[in-house]
Design a protein around this motif. Structure first.
Motif, PDB file in Angstrom:
ATOM      1  N   LEU A 197       0.893  -1.400  -0.101  1.00  0.00           N
ATOM      2  CA  LEU A 197       0.033   0.140   0.150  1.00  0.00           C
ATOM      3  C   LEU A 197       0.987   1.329   0.082  1.00  0.00           C
ATOM      4  N   GLY A 198       1.844   1.320   0.727  1.00  0.00           N
ATOM      5  CA  GLY A 198       2.893   2.390   0.707  1.00  0.00           C
ATOM      6  C   GLY A 198       3.401   2.558  -0.518  1.00  0.00           C
ATOM      7  N   THR A 199       3.835   1.598  -1.257  1.00  0.00           N
ATOM      8  CA  THR A 199       4.420   1.762  -2.779  1.00  0.00           C
ATOM      9  C   THR A 199       3.221   2.352  -3.629  1.00  0.00           C
ATOM     10  N   MET A 200       1.998   2.143  -3.473  1.00  0.00           N
ATOM     11  CA  MET A 200       0.860   2.537  -4.285  1.00  0.00           C
ATOM     12  C   MET A 200       0.707   3.999  -3.784  1.00  0.00           C
ATOM     13  N   TYR A 201       0.741   4.430  -2.892  1.00  0.00           N
ATOM     14  CA  TYR A 201       0.683   5.877  -2.415  1.00  0.00           C
ATOM     15  C   TYR A 201       2.098   6.594  -2.684  1.00  0.00           C
ATOM     16  N   GLU A 202       3.264   6.012  -2.598  1.00  0.00           N
ATOM     17  CA  GLU A 202       4.363   6.735  -3.118  1.00  0.00           C
ATOM     18  C   GLU A 202       4.494   6.978  -4.548  1.00  0.00           C
ATOM     19  N   ASN A 203       3.712   6.089  -5.214  1.00  0.00           N
ATOM     20  CA  ASN A 203       3.921   6.275  -6.784  1.00  0.00           C
ATOM     21  C   ASN A 203       2.435   7.142  -7.136  1.00  0.00           C
ATOM     22  N   GLY A 204       1.471   6.999  -6.493  1.00  0.00           N
ATOM     23  CA  GLY A 204       0.259   7.516  -7.069  1.00  0.00           C
ATOM     24  C   GLY A 204      -0.250   6.582  -7.874  1.00  0.00           C
ATOM     25  N   TRP A 205      -0.140   5.131  -7.587  1.00  0.00           N
ATOM     26  CA  TRP A 205      -0.982   4.017  -8.440  1.00  0.00           C
ATOM     27  C   TRP A 205      -2.120   3.807  -7.929  1.00  0.00           C
ATOM     28  N   GLY A 206      -3.223   4.339  -8.622  1.00  0.00           N
ATOM     29  CA  GLY A 206      -4.522   4.017  -8.231  1.00  0.00           C
ATOM     30  C   GLY A 206      -4.712   4.615  -7.037  1.00  0.00           C
ATOM     31  N   VAL A 207      -4.225   5.645  -6.424  1.00  0.00           N
ATOM     32  CA  VAL A 207      -4.688   6.649  -5.351  1.00  0.00           C
ATOM     33  C   VAL A 207      -3.714   7.784  -5.787  1.00  0.00           C
ATOM     34  N   PRO A 208      -4.283   8.764  -5.104  1.00  0.00           N
ATOM     35  CA  PRO A 208      -3.583  10.151  -5.216  1.00  0.00           C
ATOM     36  C   PRO A 208      -2.279   9.942  -4.659  1.00  0.00           C
ATOM     37  N   GLN A 209      -1.068  10.538  -5.233  1.00  0.00           N
ATOM     38  CA  GLN A 209       0.214  10.406  -4.861  1.00  0.00           C
ATOM     39  C   GLN A 209       0.216  11.198  -3.308  1.00  0.00           C
ATOM     40  N   ASP A 210       0.818  10.465  -2.400  1.00  0.00           N
ATOM     41  CA  ASP A 210       0.824  11.002  -0.941  1.00  0.00           C
ATOM     42  C   ASP A 210       2.051  10.344  -0.294  1.00  0.00           C
ATOM     43  N   SER A 211       3.148  11.134  -0.453  1.00  0.00           N
ATOM     44  CA  SER A 211       4.447  10.619   0.251  1.00  0.00           C
ATOM     45  C   SER A 211       4.330  10.374   1.720  1.00  0.00           C
ATOM     46  N   ALA A 212       3.510  11.322   2.541  1.00  0.00           N
ATOM     47  CA  ALA A 212       3.534  11.149   3.775  1.00  0.00           C
ATOM     48  C   ALA A 212       2.850  10.067   4.144  1.00  0.00           C
ATOM     49  N   GLN A 213       1.717   9.801   3.840  1.00  0.00           N
ATOM     50  CA  GLN A 213       0.742   8.404   3.668  1.00  0.00           C
ATOM     51  C   GLN A 213       1.729   7.105   3.479  1.00  0.00           C
ATOM     52  N   ALA A 214       2.687   7.186   2.470  1.00  0.00           N
ATOM     53  CA  ALA A 214       3.380   6.154   2.096  1.00  0.00           C
ATOM     54  C   ALA A 214       4.478   5.991   3.365  1.00  0.00           C
ATOM     55  N   VAL A 215       5.098   7.049   3.847  1.00  0.00           N
ATOM     56  CA  VAL A 215       5.990   6.938   4.658  1.00  0.00           C
ATOM     57  C   VAL A 215       5.316   6.202   6.204  1.00  0.00           C
ATOM     58  N   TYR A 237      14.318   9.215   3.248  1.00  0.00           N
ATOM     59  CA  TYR A 237      15.064  10.228   3.919  1.00  0.00           C
ATOM     60  C   TYR A 237      16.183  10.456   3.310  1.00  0.00           C
ATOM     61  N   TYR A 238      16.711   9.713   2.320  1.00  0.00           N
ATOM     62  CA  TYR A 238      17.788  10.172   1.670  1.00  0.00           C
ATOM     63  C   TYR A 238      17.510  11.188   0.541  1.00  0.00           C
ATOM     64  N   ALA A 239      16.377  11.023   0.010  1.00  0.00           N
ATOM     65  CA  ALA A 239      15.989  11.886  -1.074  1.00  0.00           C
ATOM     66  C   ALA A 239      15.052  13.089  -0.379  1.00  0.00           C
ATOM     67  N   GLY A 240      14.658  13.040   0.577  1.00  0.00           N
ATOM     68  CA  GLY A 240      13.838  14.244   1.456  1.00  0.00           C
ATOM     69  C   GLY A 240      12.560  14.081   0.808  1.00  0.00           C
ATOM     70  N   GLN A 241      11.804  12.801   0.490  1.00  0.00           N
ATOM     71  CA  GLN A 241      10.586  12.649  -0.048  1.00  0.00           C
ATOM     72  C   GLN A 241       9.634  12.224   1.117  1.00  0.00           C
ATOM     73  N   GLY A 242       8.632  13.163   1.363  1.00  0.00           N
ATOM     74  CA  GLY A 242       7.827  13.040   2.232  1.00  0.00           C
ATOM     75  C   GLY A 242       8.116  13.432   3.666  1.00  0.00           C
ATOM     76  N   VAL A 243       9.491  13.227   3.996  1.00  0.00           N
ATOM     77  CA  VAL A 243      10.215  13.669   4.997  1.00  0.00           C
ATOM     78  C   VAL A 243      11.308  14.705   5.131  1.00  0.00           C
ATOM     79  N   PRO A 244      11.897  15.350   6.013  1.00  0.00           N
ATOM     80  CA  PRO A 244      12.922  16.379   5.878  1.00  0.00           C
ATOM     81  C   PRO A 244      14.222  15.230   5.382  1.00  0.00           C
ATOM     82  N   GLN A 245      14.994  15.738   4.456  1.00  0.00           N
ATOM     83  CA  GLN A 245      16.204  14.869   4.076  1.00  0.00           C
ATOM     84  C   GLN A 245      17.157  14.811   5.467  1.00  0.00           C
ATOM     85  N   ASP A 246      17.277  13.417   5.664  1.00  0.00           N
ATOM     86  CA  ASP A 246      18.295  13.334   6.597  1.00  0.00           C
ATOM     87  C   ASP A 246      19.215  12.076   6.278  1.00  0.00           C
TER      88      ASP A 246
END
Length: 560
Positions: A197-215, A237-246
């Motif tokens: 499910l996290g992968t689907m939210y991360e990529n917006g597959w069948g659901v609105p893209q939502d990095s925070a929900q994916a995390v 975290y490496y890319a700073g996607q849905g979270v601050p880069q760390d």
């Protein structure tokens, strides 16, 4: 008789009652009570009790772990057609616990249980078809069995069927069905479903893209030790996607996944150590992580190792190993590795290339990868690395390396052609190295024969056309030179390294001579002595003109 019959009836009732108590305790994970209630009925031919007891022995719950005892109990239950006993027997055959692993036997017992509608067995049969383990891979058949189990609410089957709908494996890709199935399984706490499910939210597959929900979903799965989710959080975290880069948190999650053998995480953590991102720079540690990942045939790690071995970064430099790892990456479809491999090949002998190709073709995933080449293959690398004048060797092409022995010690002769103007060969030379492994030193004996081992050629062919092919154009004057290999220098000129012995001022010298074949304007041509490689106690100054008085040794360590 009536009294006796009543006693028998009471005994049967009591046995059933105790077995039921044990089974309920087993389901409630009260393993101590379960074992106490069930153990008296070991051997009473109760398949339910035998299966529950076998499960306790498999996992060491309430009793010491004993696979052999578990196998015996499952076997007794399976022989009377008890589905759970059949399925558990299949598990032991799959894992090789208490019995040699045997996929055919595992499938046999799972199939018997699946034919009775046991969802866990239906899921297992689906897995065999999904992975092609023990049967021909067949996604359609896998999904048939997954659906049978999923229709009974079996969460692992819902997860796998949902994954196949997401990827379009054996079914038309359908994100809506995938999401519904994964959600059902995730609600039951299945970490792989949460990750999906996290992968689907991360990529917006069948659901609105939502990095925070994916995390959020990845973290739920990671909390259960799901290595794919740990690796994915690390990347975010490496890319700073849905979270601050760390980078520190990224490395931490990569390590958690890498510790479970996740190939992508091992590679990513290796990159962190290589680039000092979130961790202290440590090239050898990066190389070790790349090696673990590459052993799982992860192309990016194979390419990274090719670069490390080419540059001697974190590992001992080896063009053979560099070529081999680039070749493995190319086989995995990593197109960028091909140009890197071909660049490395420009400074390799044909023998080195052949050895590197053989090493890559003979290796299979899961086996340890080579970490060193033969001394004969290493010799050209050391000649290049030990030179004080690197510009000379940057313009050289190494044609061959040969092992030979003098007074019981192994030496490695390296033949090189140096590029002249307009890519014409300007000179050829023989250098020698020997390895003293007792002191962990590499000793270079190159460039010590003055001009006696350099043969200059006014070569008409291009530098790239010089090929080391054996050419029997002329015979030697001594019988012991007949088997010496000859190497084509172009323009009808050939070089060879042959054994020699002679007397100088009463002292016997043993060694090797370098001969070059010079064509003649009026005839076939002749072999000329271009220099000698000698050993022995040569203390005189009256040796032959081509004979050097000593072998100069320049000790060095790799990397210097």
């Amino acid at each position: 008789m009536a009294i006796f019959g009543s006693a028998v009836g009471v005994g049967v009732w009591y046995r059933k009652h105790q077995i039921e108590i044990g089974h309920r305790a087993f389901l409630a994970k009260d393993y101590t009570t379960a074992y106490a209630a069930l153990s008296p009925f070991d051997g009473w031919r109760s398949p339910q009790a035998e299966t529950d007891l076998g499960d306790l022995y498999v996992n060491g719950n309430g009793v010491n772990k004993d696979y052999s005892k578990a196998f015996q109990l499952f076997q007794e239950a399976a022989y009377v057609g008890y589905a759970r006993g059949e399925a558990n027997l299949g598990l032991l055959y799959t894992r090789g616990d208490g019995v040699p692993a045997n996929q055919a036997d595992a499938i046999h017992w799972f199939q018997l249980a699946a034919d009775q509608g046991l969802p866990s067995a239906e899921w297992e049969i689906g897995l065999f078809y999904d992975t092609g383990n023990g049967v021909q891979q067949d996604y359609v058949q896998a999904n048939i069995w997954y659906k049978k189990a999923a229709d009974q609410g079996y969460a692992d089957a819902e997860t796998n069927l949902g994954g196949n709908y997401m990827g379009g494996h054996g079914v038309h890709q359908d994100y809506t069905k995938a999401f519904a199935l994964l959600q059902k399984a995730a609600d039951q706490g299945v970490s792989n479903a949460q990750y999906g499910l996290g992968t689907m939210y991360e990529n917006g597959w069948g659901v609105p893209q939502d990095s925070a929900q994916a995390v959020s979903l990845f973290k739920e799965a990671a909390a259960q030790g799901n290595d794919n989710a740990e690796e994915e959080i690390g990347y975010m975290y490496y890319a700073g996607q849905g979270v601050p880069q760390d980078y520190v948190k990224a490395s931490r999650y990569f390590k958690q996944a890498a510790d479970q053998g996740n190939a992508e995480a091992e590679y990513n953590l290796g990159v962190d150590y290589l680039n000092a991102q979130g961790v202290t720079e440590d090239d050898p540690k990066a190389a070790a992580l790349f090696m673990k990942s590459a052993e799982q045939n992860y192309a990016s790690a194979e390419d990274a190792l090719g670069q490390l071995y080419d540059n001697g970064k974190g590992v001992e430099r080896s063009t053979v190993l560099s070529y081999m790892y680039f070749n493995l990456a190319v086989a995995q479809g990593n197109d960028g590795s091909k140009a890197e491999r071909d660049q490395v090949a420009q400074n390799m002998t044909l023998g080195q290339i052949a050895d590197a190709q053989a090493m890559s073709s003979e290796w299979t995933p899961g086996r340890p990868l080579p970490t060193t080449a033969s001394y004969e293959d290493l010799a050209p690398d050391y000649i290049l690395a030990s030179s004080s004048d690197h510009s000379v060797y940057q313009n050289s092409r190494i044609w061959f390396s040969r092992e030979f022995t003098i007074s019981g010690k192994k030496y490695y002769a390296v033949f090189m052609v140096t590029k002249g103007g307009d890519y014409h060969a300007a000179a050829a030379s023989i250098s020698v190295v020997t390895f003293d492994m007792s002191q962990d030193l590499r000793q270079s004996l190159s460039g010590i024969y003055r001009q006696s081992t350099q043969a200059n050629f006014a070569q008409l062919g291009s530098y790239g056309d010089v090929e080391p092919l054996k050419k029997p154009h002329a015979s030697y004057t001594a019988l012991d030179r007949l088997d010496a290999p000859e190497f084509d220098l172009g323009n009808r000129k050939y070089a060879t390294l042959v054994h020699d012995s002679y007397e100088g001022m009463g002292e016997a010298e043993q060694g090797y001579e370098v001969f070059v074949f010079e064509p003649s304007q009026y005839g076939v041509g002749s072999w000329l002595n271009a220099g000698s490689i000698a050993t022995g106690d040569d203390t005189t100054a009256n040796c032959d003109g081509d004979q050097p008085s000593s072998l100069l040794k320049n000790s060095w360590r790799p990397g210097l």
